[in-house]
Design a protein around this motif. Structure first.
Motif, PDB file in Angstrom:
ATOM      1  N   GLN A  19      43.379  -0.088 -20.262  1.00 36.91           N
ATOM      2  CA  GLN A  19      44.061  -1.375 -20.362  1.00 36.91           C
ATOM      3  C   GLN A  19      43.573  -2.334 -19.274  1.00 36.91           C
ATOM      4  O   GLN A  19      43.322  -3.518 -19.546  1.00 36.91           O
ATOM      5  CB  GLN A  19      45.581  -1.176 -20.255  1.00 36.91           C
ATOM      6  CG  GLN A  19      46.407  -2.427 -20.444  1.00 36.91           C
ATOM      7  CD  GLN A  19      46.458  -2.875 -21.890  1.00 36.91           C
ATOM      8  OE1 GLN A  19      45.431  -2.974 -22.562  1.00 36.91           O
ATOM      9  NE2 GLN A  19      47.660  -3.157 -22.380  1.00 36.91           N
ATOM     10  N   ALA A  20      43.436  -1.829 -18.049  1.00 36.85           N
ATOM     11  CA  ALA A  20      42.965  -2.668 -16.945  1.00 36.85           C
ATOM     12  C   ALA A  20      41.541  -3.156 -17.210  1.00 36.85           C
ATOM     13  O   ALA A  20      41.210  -4.327 -16.962  1.00 36.85           O
ATOM     14  CB  ALA A  20      43.022  -1.877 -15.637  1.00 36.85           C
ATOM     15  N   GLU A  21      40.700  -2.269 -17.728  1.00 39.73           N
ATOM     16  CA  GLU A  21      39.326  -2.662 -18.043  1.00 39.73           C
ATOM     17  C   GLU A  21      39.298  -3.717 -19.145  1.00 39.73           C
ATOM     18  O   GLU A  21      38.484  -4.650 -19.097  1.00 39.73           O
ATOM     19  CB  GLU A  21      38.531  -1.435 -18.497  1.00 39.73           C
ATOM     20  CG  GLU A  21      38.237  -0.436 -17.394  1.00 39.73           C
ATOM     21  CD  GLU A  21      37.600   0.840 -17.937  1.00 39.73           C
ATOM     22  OE1 GLU A  21      37.175   1.665 -17.121  1.00 39.73           O
ATOM     23  OE2 GLU A  21      37.549   1.002 -19.171  1.00 39.73           O
ATOM     24  N   THR A  22      40.178  -3.584 -20.110  1.00 40.48           N
ATOM     25  CA  THR A  22      40.222  -4.553 -21.204  1.00 40.48           C
ATOM     26  C   THR A  22      40.571  -5.935 -20.687  1.00 40.48           C
ATOM     27  O   THR A  22      39.952  -6.942 -21.080  1.00 40.48           O
ATOM     28  CB  THR A  22      41.252  -4.112 -22.265  1.00 40.48           C
ATOM     29  OG1 THR A  22      40.839  -2.858 -22.816  1.00 40.48           O
ATOM     30  CG2 THR A  22      41.362  -5.132 -23.388  1.00 40.48           C
ATOM     31  N   LEU A  23      41.554  -6.020 -19.806  1.00 46.73           N
ATOM     32  CA  LEU A  23      41.918  -7.317 -19.238  1.00 46.73           C
ATOM     33  C   LEU A  23      40.737  -7.924 -18.486  1.00 46.73           C
ATOM     34  O   LEU A  23      40.437  -9.119 -18.632  1.00 46.73           O
ATOM     35  CB  LEU A  23      43.120  -7.165 -18.304  1.00 46.73           C
ATOM     36  CG  LEU A  23      43.692  -8.474 -17.731  1.00 46.73           C
ATOM     37  CD1 LEU A  23      45.187  -8.343 -17.494  1.00 46.73           C
ATOM     38  CD2 LEU A  23      43.015  -8.851 -16.402  1.00 46.73           C
ATOM     39  N   LEU A  24      40.043  -7.129 -17.663  1.00 44.65           N
ATOM     40  CA  LEU A  24      38.899  -7.636 -16.904  1.00 44.65           C
ATOM     41  C   LEU A  24      37.794  -8.127 -17.822  1.00 44.65           C
ATOM     42  O   LEU A  24      37.221  -9.207 -17.610  1.00 44.65           O
ATOM     43  CB  LEU A  24      38.357  -6.542 -15.984  1.00 44.65           C
ATOM     44  CG  LEU A  24      39.057  -6.362 -14.631  1.00 44.65           C
ATOM     45  CD1 LEU A  24      38.414  -5.211 -13.867  1.00 44.65           C
ATOM     46  CD2 LEU A  24      38.968  -7.649 -13.807  1.00 44.65           C
ATOM     47  N   LEU A  25      37.470  -7.348 -18.852  1.00 39.06           N
ATOM     48  CA  LEU A  25      36.410  -7.738 -19.771  1.00 39.06           C
ATOM     49  C   LEU A  25      36.762  -9.029 -20.502  1.00 39.06           C
ATOM     50  O   LEU A  25      35.909  -9.911 -20.679  1.00 39.06           O
ATOM     51  CB  LEU A  25      36.149  -6.615 -20.781  1.00 39.06           C
ATOM     52  CG  LEU A  25      35.415  -5.381 -20.252  1.00 39.06           C
ATOM     53  CD1 LEU A  25      35.448  -4.264 -21.287  1.00 39.06           C
ATOM     54  CD2 LEU A  25      33.975  -5.731 -19.894  1.00 39.06           C
ATOM     55  N   GLN A  26      38.006  -9.153 -20.925  1.00 42.37           N
ATOM     56  CA  GLN A  26      38.430 -10.367 -21.609  1.00 42.37           C
ATOM     57  C   GLN A  26      38.376 -11.576 -20.678  1.00 42.37           C
ATOM     58  O   GLN A  26      37.986 -12.676 -21.089  1.00 42.37           O
ATOM     59  CB  GLN A  26      39.842 -10.187 -22.169  1.00 42.37           C
ATOM     60  CG  GLN A  26      39.925  -9.250 -23.353  1.00 42.37           C
ATOM     61  CD  GLN A  26      39.226  -9.786 -24.576  1.00 42.37           C
ATOM     62  OE1 GLN A  26      39.127 -10.991 -24.776  1.00 42.37           O
ATOM     63  NE2 GLN A  26      38.711  -8.885 -25.406  1.00 42.37           N
ATOM     64  N   ALA A  27      38.757 -11.374 -19.417  1.00 44.08           N
ATOM     65  CA  ALA A  27      38.692 -12.467 -18.448  1.00 44.08           C
ATOM     66  C   ALA A  27      37.255 -12.901 -18.209  1.00 44.08           C
ATOM     67  O   ALA A  27      36.946 -14.096 -18.122  1.00 44.08           O
ATOM     68  CB  ALA A  27      39.341 -12.031 -17.136  1.00 44.08           C
ATOM     69  N   ALA A  38      44.287  -1.677  -7.848  1.00 48.68           N
ATOM     70  CA  ALA A  38      43.795  -2.609  -8.879  1.00 48.68           C
ATOM     71  C   ALA A  38      44.181  -2.174 -10.283  1.00 48.68           C
ATOM     72  O   ALA A  38      44.589  -2.997 -11.113  1.00 48.68           O
ATOM     73  CB  ALA A  38      42.275  -2.747  -8.770  1.00 48.68           C
ATOM     74  N   GLU A  39      44.038  -0.884 -10.588  1.00 45.62           N
ATOM     75  CA  GLU A  39      44.328  -0.411 -11.945  1.00 45.62           C
ATOM     76  C   GLU A  39      45.768  -0.693 -12.341  1.00 45.62           C
ATOM     77  O   GLU A  39      46.043  -1.262 -13.400  1.00 45.62           O
ATOM     78  CB  GLU A  39      44.031   1.083 -12.049  1.00 45.62           C
ATOM     79  CG  GLU A  39      44.343   1.667 -13.421  1.00 45.62           C
ATOM     80  CD  GLU A  39      44.115   3.166 -13.483  1.00 45.62           C
ATOM     81  OE1 GLU A  39      45.048   3.907 -13.858  1.00 45.62           O
ATOM     82  OE2 GLU A  39      42.993   3.594 -13.150  1.00 45.62           O
ATOM     83  N   ALA A  40      46.704  -0.306 -11.476  1.00 45.03           N
ATOM     84  CA  ALA A  40      48.116  -0.497 -11.795  1.00 45.03           C
ATOM     85  C   ALA A  40      48.466  -1.983 -11.872  1.00 45.03           C
ATOM     86  O   ALA A  40      49.226  -2.410 -12.749  1.00 45.03           O
ATOM     87  CB  ALA A  40      48.981   0.206 -10.751  1.00 45.03           C
ATOM     88  N   CYS A  41      47.898  -2.791 -10.972  1.00 47.18           N
ATOM     89  CA  CYS A  41      48.229  -4.219 -10.941  1.00 47.18           C
ATOM     90  C   CYS A  41      47.670  -4.939 -12.169  1.00 47.18           C
ATOM     91  O   CYS A  41      48.342  -5.791 -12.761  1.00 47.18           O
ATOM     92  CB  CYS A  41      47.687  -4.847  -9.666  1.00 47.18           C
ATOM     93  SG  CYS A  41      48.546  -4.323  -8.158  1.00 47.18           S
ATOM     94  N   LEU A  42      46.441  -4.622 -12.540  1.00 49.43           N
ATOM     95  CA  LEU A  42      45.851  -5.263 -13.709  1.00 49.43           C
ATOM     96  C   LEU A  42      46.598  -4.871 -14.993  1.00 49.43           C
ATOM     97  O   LEU A  42      46.835  -5.710 -15.866  1.00 49.43           O
ATOM     98  CB  LEU A  42      44.379  -4.882 -13.828  1.00 49.43           C
ATOM     99  CG  LEU A  42      43.447  -5.506 -12.779  1.00 49.43           C
ATOM    100  CD1 LEU A  42      42.068  -4.861 -12.850  1.00 49.43           C
ATOM    101  CD2 LEU A  42      43.342  -7.017 -12.985  1.00 49.43           C
ATOM    102  N   ALA A  43      46.958  -3.596 -15.104  1.00 50.19           N
ATOM    103  CA  ALA A  43      47.713  -3.155 -16.270  1.00 50.19           C
ATOM    104  C   ALA A  43      49.083  -3.830 -16.315  1.00 50.19           C
ATOM    105  O   ALA A  43      49.584  -4.183 -17.393  1.00 50.19           O
ATOM    106  CB  ALA A  43      47.875  -1.638 -16.253  1.00 50.19           C
ATOM    107  N   LEU A  48      51.486 -10.549 -19.630  1.00 49.38           N
ATOM    108  CA  LEU A  48      50.829 -11.471 -20.550  1.00 49.38           C
ATOM    109  C   LEU A  48      51.179 -11.133 -21.999  1.00 49.38           C
ATOM    110  O   LEU A  48      51.262 -12.019 -22.849  1.00 49.38           O
ATOM    111  CB  LEU A  48      49.312 -11.409 -20.344  1.00 49.38           C
ATOM    112  CG  LEU A  48      48.806 -12.117 -19.089  1.00 49.38           C
ATOM    113  CD1 LEU A  48      47.388 -11.674 -18.755  1.00 49.38           C
ATOM    114  CD2 LEU A  48      48.858 -13.628 -19.266  1.00 49.38           C
ATOM    115  N   SER A  49      51.375  -9.853 -22.264  1.00 50.62           N
ATOM    116  CA  SER A  49      51.797  -9.445 -23.600  1.00 50.62           C
ATOM    117  C   SER A  49      53.169 -10.023 -23.928  1.00 50.62           C
ATOM    118  O   SER A  49      53.421 -10.447 -25.061  1.00 50.62           O
ATOM    119  CB  SER A  49      51.831  -7.920 -23.696  1.00 50.62           C
ATOM    120  OG  SER A  49      52.242  -7.502 -24.979  1.00 50.62           O
TER     121      SER A  49
END
Length: 458
Positions: free
Chosen positions: A123-131, A208-213, A219-220
Motif C-alpha cells: 500500500q505504501a509503495e502504491t501511494l509513492l508510485l502514484q505520487a 515511512a511504511e506505516a505513515c504512508l499507509a 485519502l481513501s
C-alpha cells in the motif's frame, strides 16, 4: 474473515508466492473451523515467465497436499494471453488481465468473496508510485480494502499488516513458496522503487511504511466523501440518467453528460465529477492529465460553439453534450466513401461481419418497426453517394440524409458505415435507423438492423 453457512465459498488469489501462500493457508485453516465453507485458490497463468508452467505445477501440488491434510481447499486456474501494444505498460496489461481472470473464476466457482494478499508495504509503495506519476486522490488512496465488483466482494485483509508478520507466518508453518524472477527486474517501476529507493527511505525514515499507509487510508476516506458528493450531482448532469458502474471496457453502450451544466461548476468540481462520471460509464480510471485537459478544453469549446471528439477516450462533444461510446473511434463519412458495394443474403436474426466495411450488421427479431424477413435475402451495402432521401416515420415526408442527421443531432463522425438497400429502396441508415418505406405491417414476421463498427476503427 470467514462467515459460516451452507456451501459458502471463499476465493483466494494464489500466485504461489510468499504472501499469497500465507493468505491461502491461513484462510484454509480458518475455514476448517466452519463446516460447509470451501476455499478455492485462483491461479492465473500469464505465460510471461519461462517458469510459468512450474509455478502452476507448484500451485497444484500445494493445494493437493493441503487437501490431503484435511484443509477444505482446491485449485482453479486459467491461462491468459496478453496483447501488449507499443507504449503499453506490461505491468498494467498483465494486471488488467489478471483481475479480469480472477473475477471470472470467482463467479464460476460461486465465490462471493475474493481475498488478495496485499500488505502494508504494498500500500505504501502504491501511494509513492502514484505520487511520482502525478496521480490524483483516487490513485493516492491506494488499493481499496473492500470493494464490490459484479457480485464479488474483493477484500485485502492484510493491508494494515507489515510484511514481516507474513514472513513470520510462513516461517512458523514451514510453507514453501516460489520466488518470481521478475521481482528483481529493474525495468518495472515497482521493482526500482522496492530495490533502490525503499531501503534508503526506511533508513532515513524508519516509520515511512506505516505513515504512508496511514496517509493512503485517510485519502481513501476523502475519496469516499468526494464520490458521495458526485452521486448527488450526477443526476442533474446526466440528461438520460446516471449510468451504472461498469466492470470493464468491453461492453456495449453509450452515455452522455450535460456539458453546459457541468462547465458551470468550479474547476475542482468539474474535474471530480468528470472523473467520477467516466469511471461509472467505462469502468476505467481517467488519467489526471486527461482530466486536466478536458476540464480546460470543454468549456472553451462550448463558448466557441465547436464540436469535437477525443477518439482515444471514446468521447465526443456535440450540441452541448459530452458523449461516450464503447468504440474508441467511429468511422466517419470519408472512411466509408472508399468501401466497395457488398451484397448479403440473410435468412434471419444473427450477426454478419463485413470485413470490407470494418463492421458487423446485426439482425434481430422485432414486433414492429422492422422490415419483412424476406427482404433480408436481397440486401446491398453501399457508400453514401449524395441525394439519398430517408423517411423517418409513416406519413412523414422523405428528407435528405443531411437534414435528418441534423434533426436528430447525429454528429458527423457518427454518420459512417454503409447505407443498406433492398434493390433500389433505402432500408437502413446508421444513426437514423429503419426507413419507414420498408417497415412491415403489424403481424408480419420482421427484423430490425443495426450497424456496429469494428472497435478501434477510425
Amino acid at each position: 474473515m470467514i462467515a459460516g453457512g451452507d456451501s459458502a465459498c471463499v476465493a483466494v488469489a494464489f500466485s504461489g508466492g510468499r504472501d499469497s501462500t500465507a493468505l491461502l493457508h491461513a484462510t484454509a485453516m480458518a475455514a476448517r473451523e466452519w463446516p460447509g465453507v470451501q476455499v478455492v485458490a485462483l491461479h492465473v497463468h500469464h505465460g510471461l515467465s519461462v517458469h510459468a508452467d512450474d509455478w502452476l505445477r507448484h500451485a497444484q501440488s500445494m493445494c493437493e497436499a493441503w487437501a490431503r491434510q484435511g484443509l477444505p481447499v482446491r485449485l482453479c486456474w486459467r491461462r491468459v494471453l496478453l496483447t501488449v501494444k507499443t507504449g503499453d505498460s506490461v505491468e498494467a496489461v498483465a494486471r488488467s488481465a489478471r483481475y479480469l481472470a480472477l473475477q471470472e473464476m470467482a463467479q464460476e466457482v460461486s465465490a462471493d468473496m475474493l481475498l488478495l494478499a496485499h500488505h502494508r508495504q504494498d500500500q505504501a509503495e502504491t501511494l509513492l508510485l502514484q505520487a511520482l506519476r502525478g496521480g490524483g486522490v483516487g490513485g493516492l488512496a491506494g488499493m481499496p480494502r473492500d470493494t464490490l465488483r459484479d457480485g464479488v466482494r474483493w477484500a485485502r485483509p492484510w493491508l494494515d499488516h507489515p510484511r514481516s508478520a507474513i514472513e513470520a507466518y510462513v516461517t512458523a508453518h514451514g510453507l514453501p513458496f516460489i520466488e518470481d524472477d521478475s521481482n528483481t527486474d529493474p525495468r518495472y517501476a515497482r521493482n526500482r522503487l522496492r530495490l533502490s529507493v525503499w531501503p534508503a527511505l526506511l533508513s532515513a525514515f524508519p516509520e515511512a511504511e506505516a505513515c504512508l499507509a496511514s496517509s493512503a487510508r485517510r485519502l481513501s476516506d476523502s475519496l469516499a466523501v468526494a464520490e458521495a458528493w458526485c452521486d448527488q450531482v450526477l443526476p442533474v448532469l446526466c440528461p438520460h440518467g446516471v449510468p451504472a458502474l461498469r466492470s470493464g471496457s468491453d461492453h456495449q453502450g453509450e452515455a452522455s453528460l450535460d456539458a453546459r451544466a457541468w462547465a458551470l461548476q468550479a474547476a475542482p468540481l468539474r474535474r471530480e465529477s468528470l472523473r467520477h462520471w467516466y469511471r461509472l460509464v467505462t469502468g476505467q480510471i481517467m488519467s489526471a492529465s486527461w482530466v486536466e485537459r478536458l476540464s480546460d478544453e470543454i468549456p472553451e469549446l462550448l463558448l466557441k460553439g465547436r464540436a469535437t471528439r477525443w477518439p482515444d477516450m471514446g468521447l465526443s462533444l456535440y450540441r452541448g453534450e459530452l458523449r461516450w461510446r464503447n468504440v474508441p473511434q467511429v468511422a466517419g463519412e470519408g472512411a466509408s466513401a472508399q468501401a466497395p458495394e457488398t451484397s448479403l443474403a440473410i435468412e434471419g436474426p444473427g450477426s454478419w461481419h463485413v470485413p470490407a466495411w470494418h463492421g458487423t450488421l446485426r439482425v434481430r427479431e422485432v414486433t414492429s418497426g422492422g422490415m419483412p424477413v424476406w427482404m433480408l435475402q436481397s440486401l446491398t451495402l453501399r457508400a453514401r453517394q449524395g441525394g439519398e432521401q430517408f423517411q423517418m416515420g409513416p406519413g412523414r415526408p422523405p428528407r435528405s440524409l443531411k437534414k435528418q442527421f441534423q434533426a436528430l443531432g447525429v454528429s458527423s463522425w457518427s454518420r459512417g458505415g454503409p447505407l443498406v438497400w433492398v434493390v433500389n429502396q433505402l432500408a437502413y441508415v446508421p444513426g437514423l435507423g429503419m426507413d419507414a418505406r420498408v417497415q412491415a405491417a403489424t403481424g408480419v414476421a420482421q427484423c430490425a438492423l443495426e450497424w456496429c463498427p469494428d472497435e478501434g476503427l477510425g
